[in-house]
Write an enzyme that holds these catalytic residues in place. Structure first.
Site, PDB file in Angstrom:
ATOM      1  N   CYS A  97       4.845  39.433  80.863  1.00  0.00           N
ATOM      2  CA  CYS A  97       4.638  38.615  79.653  1.00  0.00           C
ATOM      3  C   CYS A  97       3.351  37.809  79.738  1.00  0.00           C
ATOM      4  O   CYS A  97       2.721  37.536  78.723  1.00  0.00           O
ATOM      5  CB  CYS A  97       5.831  37.689  79.425  1.00  0.00           C
ATOM      6  SG  CYS A  97       7.236  38.590  78.754  1.00  0.00           S
ATOM      7  N   ASN A 149      15.171  37.552  74.192  1.00  0.00           N
ATOM      8  CA  ASN A 149      15.245  38.748  75.035  1.00  0.00           C
ATOM      9  C   ASN A 149      16.319  39.690  74.497  1.00  0.00           C
ATOM     10  O   ASN A 149      17.361  39.258  73.993  1.00  0.00           O
ATOM     11  CB  ASN A 149      15.463  38.411  76.517  1.00  0.00           C
ATOM     12  CG  ASN A 149      16.624  37.473  76.784  1.00  0.00           C
ATOM     13  OD1 ASN A 149      16.993  36.656  75.945  1.00  0.00           O
ATOM     14  ND2 ASN A 149      17.221  37.599  77.956  1.00  0.00           N
ATOM     15  N   CYS A 176       7.436  35.858  82.684  1.00  0.00           N
ATOM     16  CA  CYS A 176       7.336  36.811  83.795  1.00  0.00           C
ATOM     17  C   CYS A 176       5.906  37.372  83.855  1.00  0.00           C
ATOM     18  O   CYS A 176       5.100  37.157  82.944  1.00  0.00           O
ATOM     19  CB  CYS A 176       8.352  37.941  83.626  1.00  0.00           C
ATOM     20  SG  CYS A 176       7.884  39.159  82.374  1.00  0.00           S
ATOM     21  N   GLU A 205       9.351  36.528  74.917  1.00  0.00           N
ATOM     22  CA  GLU A 205       7.930  36.376  74.565  1.00  0.00           C
ATOM     23  C   GLU A 205       7.422  37.620  73.834  1.00  0.00           C
ATOM     24  O   GLU A 205       6.651  37.530  72.878  1.00  0.00           O
ATOM     25  CB  GLU A 205       7.090  36.146  75.828  1.00  0.00           C
ATOM     26  CG  GLU A 205       7.401  34.861  76.558  1.00  0.00           C
ATOM     27  CD  GLU A 205       8.488  35.027  77.624  1.00  0.00           C
ATOM     28  OE1 GLU A 205       9.427  35.832  77.416  1.00  0.00           O
ATOM     29  OE2 GLU A 205       8.400  34.337  78.647  1.00  0.00           O
ATOM     30  N   GLU A 257      18.294  42.904  75.893  1.00  0.00           N
ATOM     31  CA  GLU A 257      18.540  43.761  77.051  1.00  0.00           C
ATOM     32  C   GLU A 257      19.098  45.114  76.632  1.00  0.00           C
ATOM     33  O   GLU A 257      19.446  45.327  75.455  1.00  0.00           O
ATOM     34  CB  GLU A 257      19.481  43.025  78.019  1.00  0.00           C
ATOM     35  CG  GLU A 257      18.829  41.746  78.528  1.00  0.00           C
ATOM     36  CD  GLU A 257      19.649  41.016  79.574  1.00  0.00           C
ATOM     37  OE1 GLU A 257      20.840  41.336  79.755  1.00  0.00           O
ATOM     38  OE2 GLU A 257      19.075  40.105  80.216  1.00  0.00           O
ATOM     39  N   CYS A 308      11.548  41.049  76.846  1.00  0.00           N
ATOM     40  CA  CYS A 308      11.578  39.593  77.005  1.00  0.00           C
ATOM     41  C   CYS A 308      11.414  38.882  75.659  1.00  0.00           C
ATOM     42  O   CYS A 308      10.895  39.449  74.690  1.00  0.00           O
ATOM     43  CB  CYS A 308      10.461  39.146  77.939  1.00  0.00           C
ATOM     44  SG  CYS A 308      10.752  39.527  79.669  1.00  0.00           S
TER      45      CYS A 308
HETATM   46  N1  THU Z   1      13.282  36.937  80.442  1.00  0.00           N
HETATM   47  C1  THU Z   1      12.608  36.603  79.306  1.00  0.00           C
HETATM   48  O1  THU Z   1      13.016  36.952  78.193  1.00  0.00           O
HETATM   49  N2  THU Z   1      11.481  35.884  79.429  1.00  0.00           N
HETATM   50  C2  THU Z   1      11.006  35.361  80.587  1.00  0.00           C
HETATM   51  O2  THU Z   1       9.977  34.719  80.605  1.00  0.00           O
HETATM   52  C3  THU Z   1      11.758  35.581  81.839  1.00  0.00           C
HETATM   53  C4  THU Z   1      12.845  36.590  81.765  1.00  0.00           C
HETATM   54  C5  THU Z   1      14.527  37.702  80.297  1.00  0.00           C
HETATM   55  C6  THU Z   1      14.459  39.121  80.731  1.00  0.00           C
HETATM   56  C7  THU Z   1      15.926  39.411  81.035  1.00  0.00           C
HETATM   57  O3  THU Z   1      16.580  39.776  79.817  1.00  0.00           O
HETATM   58  C8  THU Z   1      16.474  38.078  81.494  1.00  0.00           C
HETATM   59  O4  THU Z   1      15.532  37.104  81.077  1.00  0.00           O
HETATM   60  C9  THU Z   1      16.691  37.983  82.984  1.00  0.00           C
HETATM   61  O5  THU Z   1      15.560  38.361  83.675  1.00  0.00           O
END
Ligand code: THU
Length: 142
Positions: A99, A52, A96, A65, A54, A63
């Protein structure tokens, strides 16, 4: 999250989990502090991974994925055969909602999604179970 268990113990699955675990510390997650790693195996047998990323403008974050999928597409592969996600979470981390749709674009309903934690909890589920009734190209046919 409760999900039906499916086979997840093959050495190929273990390699995928390992790849996700290895790349996870590279995640850029200064805001949530929740680092996620993802790795997928494509139809060519290659493994692509992502983390991920941010952003201070929160909705611009991506994310893990999505990163793994972007790496696969950039390398010229287009079909996901298996995908693993890992994070430091009390229970196996599911992709999520967004994703799930991104994964479904490149994976059939019977593809396994391995959800894991850094403490070693593992649970597997099929793409079709994560996103039943997915919006697909069929819905755009007139
Ligand atoms: N996140 C992912 O990278 N993948 C997931 O399947 C769930 C959430 C990340 C997004 C964000 O940077 C952090 O987790 C918190 O939500």
């Amino acid at each position: 999250m409760k999900a039906p268990l499916v086979n997840q113990t093959s050495s190929a699955s273990k390699a995928l989990i390992e790849a996700a675990k290895t790349i996870r510390p590279n995640a850029y997650a200064p805001y949530s502090k929740f680092q996620v790693g993802a790795a997928l195996r494509s139809e060519s047998g290659k493994i692509y991974s992502g983390v991920n990323v941010e952003n201070v403008a929160y909705p611009e974050g991506t994310c893990a994925e999505a990163g793994a999928i972007a790496a696969m597409i950039a390398a010229g592969d287009q079909e996901i055969k298996e995908i693993a996600v890992i994070a430091d979470s009390p229970s196996p981390v599911p992709p999520c909602g967004g994703c799930r749709q991104k994964i479904r674009e490149f994976a059939k309903d019977d593809v396994t999604v391995i959800m894991t934690t850094t403490s070693g909890k593992e649970q597997s589920i099929l793409v079709g179970q994560l996103l039943p009734g997915a919006f697909t190209l069929d819905h755009m046919e007139s």
